[in-house]
Write an enzyme that holds these catalytic residues in place. Sequence first.
Site, PDB file in Angstrom:
ATOM      1  N   HIS A 199      -8.785 -10.680  -1.371  1.00 43.65           N
ATOM      2  CA  HIS A 199      -8.652 -10.631   0.141  1.00 43.65           C
ATOM      3  C   HIS A 199      -9.813 -11.331   0.547  1.00 43.65           C
ATOM      4  CE1 HIS A 199      -8.723  -8.149   3.934  1.00 43.65           C
ATOM      5  NE2 HIS A 199      -9.843  -8.516   4.067  1.00 43.65           N
ATOM      6  N   HIS A 259      -2.482 -12.776   1.015  1.00 51.01           N
ATOM      7  CA  HIS A 259      -2.251 -12.949   2.543  1.00 51.01           C
ATOM      8  C   HIS A 259      -3.102 -14.112   3.268  1.00 51.01           C
ATOM      9  CE1 HIS A 259      -5.899 -10.450   2.649  1.00 51.01           C
ATOM     10  NE2 HIS A 259      -5.111  -9.493   2.618  1.00 51.01           N
ATOM     11  N   ASP A 313       2.624  -7.003   2.416  1.00 53.85           N
ATOM     12  CA  ASP A 313       1.377  -6.344   2.623  1.00 53.85           C
ATOM     13  C   ASP A 313       1.510  -5.155   3.558  1.00 53.85           C
ATOM     14  OD1 ASP A 313      -1.403  -5.519   2.984  1.00 53.85           O
ATOM     15  OD2 ASP A 313      -2.061  -7.304   4.266  1.00 53.85           O
ATOM     16  N   ASN A 337      -5.145  -7.234   9.354  1.00 51.88           N
ATOM     17  CA  ASN A 337      -6.263  -7.918   8.770  1.00 51.88           C
ATOM     18  C   ASN A 337      -5.849  -8.726   7.606  1.00 51.88           C
ATOM     19  OD1 ASN A 337      -8.807  -8.913   8.426  1.00 51.88           O
ATOM     20  ND2 ASN A 337      -9.535  -7.124   7.441  1.00 51.88           N
ATOM     21  N   ASN A 371      -6.830   0.757  -3.121  1.00 54.50           N
ATOM     22  CA  ASN A 371      -7.402   1.420  -1.963  1.00 54.50           C
ATOM     23  C   ASN A 371      -6.808   2.824  -1.655  1.00 54.50           C
ATOM     24  OD1 ASN A 371      -5.398   0.270  -0.732  1.00 54.50           O
ATOM     25  ND2 ASN A 371      -6.465  -0.142   1.118  1.00 54.50           N
ATOM     26  N   HIS A 413       0.881  -0.993   0.096  1.00 56.12           N
ATOM     27  CA  HIS A 413       0.038  -0.235  -0.097  1.00 56.12           C
ATOM     28  C   HIS A 413       0.826   1.251   0.095  1.00 56.12           C
ATOM     29  CE1 HIS A 413      -3.681  -2.210   0.878  1.00 56.12           C
ATOM     30  NE2 HIS A 413      -2.972  -3.038   1.417  1.00 56.12           N
ATOM     31  N   HIS A 427       0.599   3.340   8.605  1.00 52.25           N
ATOM     32  CA  HIS A 427      -0.443   4.180   8.773  1.00 52.25           C
ATOM     33  C   HIS A 427       0.213   5.311   9.803  1.00 52.25           C
ATOM     34  CE1 HIS A 427      -3.841   2.042   7.772  1.00 52.25           C
ATOM     35  NE2 HIS A 427      -3.595   1.107   8.275  1.00 52.25           N
TER      36      HIS A 427
END
Lengths: 302, 434
Positions: free
Chosen positions: B189, B242, B315, B288, B104, B72, B319
């Site tokens: 996912h 994942h 993954d 997750n 995303n 990400h 944040h």
Amino acid sequence: MKDLIGIKDLSRQNIEEILNTAKAFKEVLNRDIKKVPTLRGKTAINLFFEPSTRTRTSFELAEKRLSLDVLNFSISMSSVVKGETLYDTLKTIEAYNVDYIVIRHSSSGAAKFVAENTTASVINAGDGINEHPTQALLDAFSILEVKGRIDGLKIAIVGDIIHSRVARSNLYLLSNFDTEIRFVGPPTLLPKDPPDNVKIFYDIKEGLKDVDVVMLLRIQLERQNAAFIPSLKEYFHVWGLKKDIFSYLKSDAIIMHPGPMNRGVEISTEVADSPRSIILRQVTNGIAIRMAVIYLLTPKEI
Amino acid sequence: MIIKIYNAYMIDPFTNKEGIVDIFIEDGVISKVQLKNKVKSLKTNSKSSSSIMEIEASGLYVFPGLIDMHTHLREPGYEYKETIRTGTLAAIRGGFTSVCCMANTNPVNDNPEVTYYILAKAKEEGSCDVYPIGAITKGLKGEELSEMVMLKEAGCVAFSDDGMPVMNPLIMRRALEYSKTIDAPIISHCEDLFLSENGVMNEGKLSFYLGLKGIPKASEEIMVSRDVILSKHFKAPIHIAHVSTKGSVEIIKKAKEEGVHVTAETCPHYFTLTEEAVASYNTNAKVNPPLRTEEDKEAIIEALKEDIIDVIASDHAPHHIDEKKVPFQEALNGISGVETAFALSLRLVHDGILNLRELIEKFTINPSRILKINKNGIKEGAEADLIVVDIEREWIVDKEKLVSLGKNTPFDGWRLKGKVLFAFKGKKTFDMRE
């Protein structure tokens, strides 16, 4: 000890110390003048992010009986609506220089988070579905008063176990004693992988057989909507405590409830108002327990 | 600029070559790859000037640049968490010279404009190759298919609604069928959001003990089953992102045995940690799918060994600290993992579970094949895309020293073995010896 976050963190010795201290405070509460000057000049704030009347009132009364200055900070007037983070709310409160923070929050782990981020003493008044330690302590105190002991007792906790912080705190407390602990209720409201020291019963009659203490939990209406139970009516029909329990319950078994009760859901009026019920005694003892907890916690020196 | 690497031990699954080698790179292109019988030491140690860099690499390894097929990068829209600049530099430090960035972002990468933006940014500010992954459905809403052909033409290499699983099996069926026109895999996912409810960790004894709502393993396994069945019936490849449970491994194993076109990845945290990592309400271990149990961890390690799981991806989910410095229940999911993924995976080699070649395949040729991105490996005439690694070098993870803006790692303070010393990507040279 700086904080009371959960019964998880306590030893039997810690628990007994709190219970013994509460005994002394209960004696104070029976006096004509119910206030002691113990913590005069110190400040407590009741930080409630979830609506609560009973627990907040009980804490407030306990604080006032200890001569603390008391501030109430509840959800309706809180900054949460303004988008402030819990961390910032906490720092603001810390800037008021308070000595004790009593927190109730809908997130599990919130009390621990608060304790880790402040020098004040933090008391968990309920965090999500995690713990409600003062409730378990006042329950233990009440059992002790009536039964004279906790060791050797069989205790059934009935109802919505998985969503209950009261059930968890009681489980951890009772696990420090030589007790038999049972969870009774519909499979949807019991843990899928229960703790090793707990016996699971779906049948209420079997679950209550030979027990000394029945602890009821409040069933929330939302559980019906989320398909945990078909209806409150069916719950009452199968797991509600109705007067027929007197035909098979041990004659000296006691019935407890953390409140607020739903008559006609988890308990019938005949049972709630019977001499077996010690529900109002629990309420009174809550004040003594909370006084003891506040008294025993030492705010960290800066 | 000429780079001369002497006496490295090369493992290249693309060219299927392995051995002691000298590699020369001239202006970003590999000019010489010479395998030799034994180390011939240079008279001098590594040295560099403005026009030439000589690296004495005996005892070191050279691998093709690693590919992270699940990253990400957060840009556009969440630049406070990560940017293409910082995320790709973090990738390089982790040994990845290629990353596939999930859709995303804000706006979601569900239309070519966003893809073009990402690629332009990557070209301008990026340190490694960036391969965007397009959204399966518009806005990740699970309702209408995104314009997959146009997204593919714009540069997307795969499609995924990562984090926002396509709950409607009919939409997933259509996506799989439609994806056949563009020869790009659907990455799933796998999570049944109804079963996950508002869970925040693995469901089990520990979640009950901690008073945290659990996510059952069934939530993942039901969707792995569903997607494998869809892939089988509608004959389109599916890549399972994942993998975290033993049950998922078993479903994938059976599907592979039946010849279903399914591939799978896992992440280092699923074979390194268990749910115990969240026992102290450590929000940096909140991810997750959630960290599972010892049994799952072992099954995943076994699946890597048996090639049931083809790929290790990071993954990487950076944040901002404000999103993790909250009560556990409220913290966002994700681990900033691109800088630690390879070193954590090398533990499998140090522990004798995989050999080095097997591990490198899961980071290079396997993702390249699944994504059909045609990497060349280390050969003369190809663009430089390789890393030099000391697999024995120990280092300590310090979250404050991560290049990624995301400091959310549960591995802070861990001592890891294996350090990427150099990365060469085209004309870009990264010296990370420190």
